[in-house]
Write a protein that holds these residues in place. Structure first.
Motif, mmCIF file in Angstrom:
data_model
loop_
_atom_site.group_PDB
_atom_site.id
_atom_site.type_symbol
_atom_site.label_atom_id
_atom_site.label_comp_id
_atom_site.label_asym_id
_atom_site.label_seq_id
_atom_site.Cartn_x
_atom_site.Cartn_y
_atom_site.Cartn_z
ATOM 1 N N GLU A 130 0.811 -1.222 0.000
ATOM 2 C CA GLU A 130 0.000 0.000 0.000
ATOM 3 C C GLU A 130 0.846 1.274 0.000
ATOM 4 O OE1 GLU A 130 -3.187 -0.118 -0.477
ATOM 5 O OE2 GLU A 130 -3.163 -2.306 -0.424
ATOM 6 N N GLY A 131 2.166 1.139 -0.028
ATOM 7 C CA GLY A 131 3.016 2.318 -0.176
ATOM 8 C C GLY A 131 3.918 2.661 0.988
ATOM 9 N N VAL A 132 3.853 1.892 2.097
ATOM 10 C CA VAL A 132 4.744 2.152 3.223
ATOM 11 C C VAL A 132 6.137 1.595 2.902
ATOM 12 C CG1 VAL A 132 5.219 1.673 5.654
ATOM 13 C CG2 VAL A 132 2.868 2.095 4.901
ATOM 14 N N VAL A 133 7.170 2.382 3.183
ATOM 15 C CA VAL A 133 8.552 1.938 2.953
ATOM 16 C C VAL A 133 9.234 1.782 4.311
ATOM 17 C CG1 VAL A 133 10.756 2.449 1.848
ATOM 18 C CG2 VAL A 133 8.610 3.169 0.756
ATOM 19 N N GLY A 168 9.548 2.899 9.742
ATOM 20 C CA GLY A 168 9.436 3.404 8.386
ATOM 21 C C GLY A 168 10.608 4.301 8.032
ATOM 22 N N LYS A 169 10.841 4.481 6.743
ATOM 23 C CA LYS A 169 11.924 5.371 6.306
ATOM 24 C C LYS A 169 11.582 6.829 6.556
ATOM 25 C CE LYS A 169 14.641 2.646 3.103
ATOM 26 N NZ LYS A 169 15.339 2.610 1.801
ATOM 27 N N LYS A 170 10.281 7.155 6.495
ATOM 28 C CA LYS A 170 9.863 8.497 6.891
ATOM 29 C C LYS A 170 9.812 8.547 8.417
ATOM 30 C CE LYS A 170 7.093 9.703 2.813
ATOM 31 N NZ LYS A 170 5.732 10.071 2.334
ATOM 32 N N PRO A 171 9.826 9.746 9.006
ATOM 33 C CA PRO A 171 9.868 9.838 10.463
ATOM 34 C C PRO A 171 8.653 9.237 11.165
ATOM 35 C CG PRO A 171 10.466 11.929 9.464
ATOM 36 C CD PRO A 171 9.946 11.058 8.364
ATOM 37 N N ALA A 172 8.913 8.458 12.215
ATOM 38 C CA ALA A 172 7.924 8.007 13.188
ATOM 39 C C ALA A 172 6.638 7.480 12.553
ATOM 40 C CB ALA A 172 7.635 9.156 14.148
ATOM 41 N N TYR A 200 4.368 9.025 11.061
ATOM 42 C CA TYR A 200 4.044 9.690 9.787
ATOM 43 C C TYR A 200 4.405 8.805 8.604
ATOM 44 C CZ TYR A 200 4.057 13.267 6.114
ATOM 45 O OH TYR A 200 3.812 13.977 4.969
ATOM 46 N N ALA A 201 5.337 7.887 8.789
ATOM 47 C CA ALA A 201 5.707 6.962 7.719
ATOM 48 C C ALA A 201 4.506 6.144 7.275
ATOM 49 C CB ALA A 201 6.824 6.031 8.193
ATOM 50 N N TYR A 202 3.580 5.906 8.205
ATOM 51 C CA TYR A 202 2.398 5.100 7.900
ATOM 52 C C TYR A 202 1.203 5.971 7.502
ATOM 53 C CZ TYR A 202 5.419 2.230 10.843
ATOM 54 O OH TYR A 202 6.502 1.593 11.383
ATOM 55 N N THR A 203 0.928 6.982 8.317
ATOM 56 C CA THR A 203 -0.258 7.801 8.058
ATOM 57 C C THR A 203 -0.157 8.526 6.720
ATOM 58 O OG1 THR A 203 0.675 9.659 9.325
ATOM 59 C CG2 THR A 203 -0.741 8.110 10.514
ATOM 60 N N SER A 204 1.041 8.958 6.351
ATOM 61 C CA SER A 204 1.202 9.667 5.074
ATOM 62 C C SER A 204 0.962 8.728 3.901
ATOM 63 C CB SER A 204 2.610 10.282 4.977
ATOM 64 O OG SER A 204 3.614 9.283 5.056
ATOM 65 N N ALA A 205 1.412 7.469 4.029
ATOM 66 C CA ALA A 205 1.218 6.496 2.947
ATOM 67 C C ALA A 205 -0.263 6.205 2.735
ATOM 68 C CB ALA A 205 1.968 5.209 3.263
ATOM 69 N N PHE A 206 -1.000 6.058 3.834
ATOM 70 C CA PHE A 206 -2.424 5.747 3.700
ATOM 71 C C PHE A 206 -3.234 6.971 3.283
ATOM 72 C CE2 PHE A 206 -1.113 2.117 6.385
ATOM 73 C CZ PHE A 206 -1.513 1.127 5.508
ATOM 74 N N GLU A 207 -2.778 8.147 3.676
ATOM 75 C CA GLU A 207 -3.464 9.362 3.207
ATOM 76 C C GLU A 207 -3.302 9.479 1.690
ATOM 77 O OE1 GLU A 207 -3.778 14.127 4.291
ATOM 78 O OE2 GLU A 207 -2.515 12.796 5.498
ATOM 79 N N ASN A 208 -2.118 9.166 1.199
ATOM 80 C CA ASN A 208 -1.895 9.175 -0.253
ATOM 81 C C ASN A 208 -2.748 8.112 -0.937
ATOM 82 O OD1 ASN A 208 -0.035 11.269 -0.208
ATOM 83 N ND2 ASN A 208 1.711 9.898 0.060
ATOM 84 N N ARG A 249 15.187 8.750 13.888
ATOM 85 C CA ARG A 249 13.951 8.114 13.449
ATOM 86 C C ARG A 249 12.742 9.028 13.578
ATOM 87 N NH1 ARG A 249 15.714 3.085 16.183
ATOM 88 N NH2 ARG A 249 14.466 3.739 17.939
ATOM 89 N N MET A 250 12.823 10.004 14.482
ATOM 90 C CA MET A 250 11.718 10.943 14.657
ATOM 91 C C MET A 250 11.820 12.120 13.681
ATOM 92 S SD MET A 250 9.943 9.535 17.040
ATOM 93 C CE MET A 250 8.830 10.783 17.694
ATOM 94 N N GLY A 251 12.879 12.118 12.863
ATOM 95 C CA GLY A 251 13.045 13.185 11.888
ATOM 96 C C GLY A 251 13.664 14.448 12.461
ATOM 97 N N VAL A 252 14.269 14.333 13.657
ATOM 98 C CA VAL A 252 14.850 15.491 14.339
ATOM 99 C C VAL A 252 16.359 15.297 14.459
ATOM 100 C CG1 VAL A 252 14.802 16.880 16.440
ATOM 101 C CG2 VAL A 252 12.717 15.742 15.661
ATOM 102 N N THR A 253 17.103 16.368 14.328
ATOM 103 C CA THR A 253 18.552 16.283 14.488
ATOM 104 C C THR A 253 18.953 16.634 15.915
ATOM 105 O OG1 THR A 253 19.008 18.605 13.933
ATOM 106 C CG2 THR A 253 18.838 17.036 12.089
ATOM 107 N N MET A 254 20.073 16.118 16.359
ATOM 108 C CA MET A 254 20.582 16.471 17.678
ATOM 109 C C MET A 254 20.898 17.963 17.738
ATOM 110 S SD MET A 254 21.374 15.951 20.770
ATOM 111 C CE MET A 254 21.177 14.188 20.981
ATOM 112 N N LYS A 255 21.339 18.520 16.629
ATOM 113 C CA LYS A 255 21.617 19.955 16.585
ATOM 114 C C LYS A 255 20.371 20.759 16.952
ATOM 115 C CE LYS A 255 23.368 23.557 13.478
ATOM 116 N NZ LYS A 255 23.861 23.858 12.096
#
Length: 430
Positions: free
Chosen positions: A68-71, A90-94, A96-104, A285-291
């Protein structure tokens, strides 16, 4: 106001036995081990049939999600309190890797699917025989909406943000803790009020296990959120205000939280080092940098443990002894330390190099395991165990799957495995 609910802001760990990915990392696992750890982690009060369905079908769900599009990432991890290394991300953060795929995916259906946000359901419509035949609500606070249908699926989430209600039903694992406003929640407020439970009760569905509330050990003081630092996985230490370790970092979540509440001020420092963040500019994995986290001021950084001890105001000799103690266990895989920690995970390694990072943490309400009683077809059941005609339920609104404590990584596995089944079952209604 947006799609995804609490899944959208979850850590995104999805537990499943995955021969291909796990064996590539040298991880030995089985569906039976997954089943046993889920039952044990839930204090053996979960419904064995539901647990078996979850553990048997989690990987087929991963395969379906990929179609269904989840990577997914190739690397398998271990979410906090997972009791095993089988967590997919997921390869996308947290989440959102799933919800974004199903929204698409929804967009592919065009006008055949209508999505209404800001439309709380207020009533399940039933015919004279007791069959659920529709739902009504109010859109944007003013426009009445009624949908008639052969079946209705409840996927309304838990009640972790409903402070009054969670205190009323808190007679289980955390009965000695006051779950008031001082204990935050990781959930989105509007998505975790327990409204679906009221709807289910109105249709005579059975509601079970409401006292089974889960706290997560990695909440942010004041809010309960977990977005300031990646907390799951391995190679991070729980350090109290005396500079000491006090629990096995791989323990179940209820064990971790109970240990934290016994520490000074009921707080602790989550300590990591370069092993977890080799590049401060690389998103985790959450899409955030330590910086970014350092810029926000929540995370403290030091080049040495002596410097870190000064920053977090603990005795340096205690802190260094705590790290050395962990490193000894991490270097001797299969050997249990005094807290019961065993370095069997392929990712466990000694923490030796700076820079070091520390973040103050507290327990937070994370998941409510009780809810609508269902069967393996995701049919809502009444008090006699009979299906409520036309009504299905999936996700955190349901009860009986996780017992008295949910394993880290089992919620996402649950919502998509039983969600997939709920959709298939409901679609058969004519």
């Amino acid at each position: 106001g947006f799609l995804g609910g609490s899944t959208n802001v979850s850590g995104g760990a999805l537990n499943a036995v995955d021969d291909k990915r796990q064996k590539a990392q040298g991880i030995e696992d089985s569906v039976q081990k997954f089943y046993e750890s889920t039952m044990k982690g839930g204090h053996n009060v979960g419904n064995p049939e539901l647990v078996k369905y979850l553990t048997d079908n989690a990987y087929p769900t991963v395969e379906w999600m990929e179609k269904e599009g989840v990577v997914f990432r190739d690397k398998i991890g271990a979410a906090t309190g997972s009791l095993g290394q089988r967590s997919h991300y997921g390869k996308k953060p947290a989440g959102y890797a799933y919800t974004s795929a199903f929204e698409n995916k929804l967009k592919e259906f065009g006008d055949h699917v209508v999505v209404l946000t800001e439309t709380p359901a207020s009533k399940l419509i039933m015919d004279k025989s007791g069959r659920v035949i529709g739902v009504s609500g109010l859109h944007a606070g003013k426009q009445p909406v009624t949908v008639m249908a052969p079946s209705v699926i409840l996927a309304t989430g838990g009640f972790g943000a409903n402070v009054k209600f969670r205190q009323e039903v808190n007679t289980g694992v955390w009965k000695e803790v006051t779950l008031d406003n001082r204990i935050g929640t990781t959930n989105i407020n509007k998505a975790a009020q327990g409204d679906g439970l009221k709807l289910a009760k109105s249709a005579h569905a059975d509601i079970i296990g409401l006292s089974d509330i889960q706290l997560h050990p990695n909440g942010t003081p004041g809010t309960g959120l977990m977005q300031d630092i990646a907390t799951s996985g391995r190679n991070r230490l729980f350090i109290n205000k005396n500079g000491d370790r006090f629990v096995s970092e791989s323990a179940a979540r209820d064990t971790l939280c109970k240990a934290i509440f016994k520490q000074p001020d009921g707080t602790y420092w989550l300590l990591m080092n370069k092993l977890r963040y080799p590049d401060e500019n690389k998103p985790d994995r959450m899409g955030v940098t330590m910086k970014d986290m350092l810029a926000l001021g929540r995370v403290k950084k030091a080049d040495t443990l002596d410097e870190m001890a000064k920053l977090i105001n603990v005795p340096a000799d205690h802190l260094k002894a705590a790290v050395a103690e962990y490193n000894k266990a991490a270097s001797n895989k299969g050997t249990k330390d005094k807290f019961g920690f065993v370095a069997t995970n392929t990712d466990d390694a000694p923490m030796t190099e700076g820079p070091w990072y520390a973040c103050l943490k507290v327990p937070t309400v994370h998941h409510t395991m009780g809810g609508v009683r269902i069967d393996t077809l995701a049919r809502a059941l009444d008090k006699d165990g009979k299906p409520v005609p036309g009504l299905y339920a999936a996700g955190e609104v349901t009860g009986g799957i996780h017992g008295a404590n949910r394993l880290g990584g089992n919620a996402i596995a649950d919502v998509f495995t039983f969600g997939r089944q709920a959709g298939a079952s409901a679609a058969q209604q004519k």
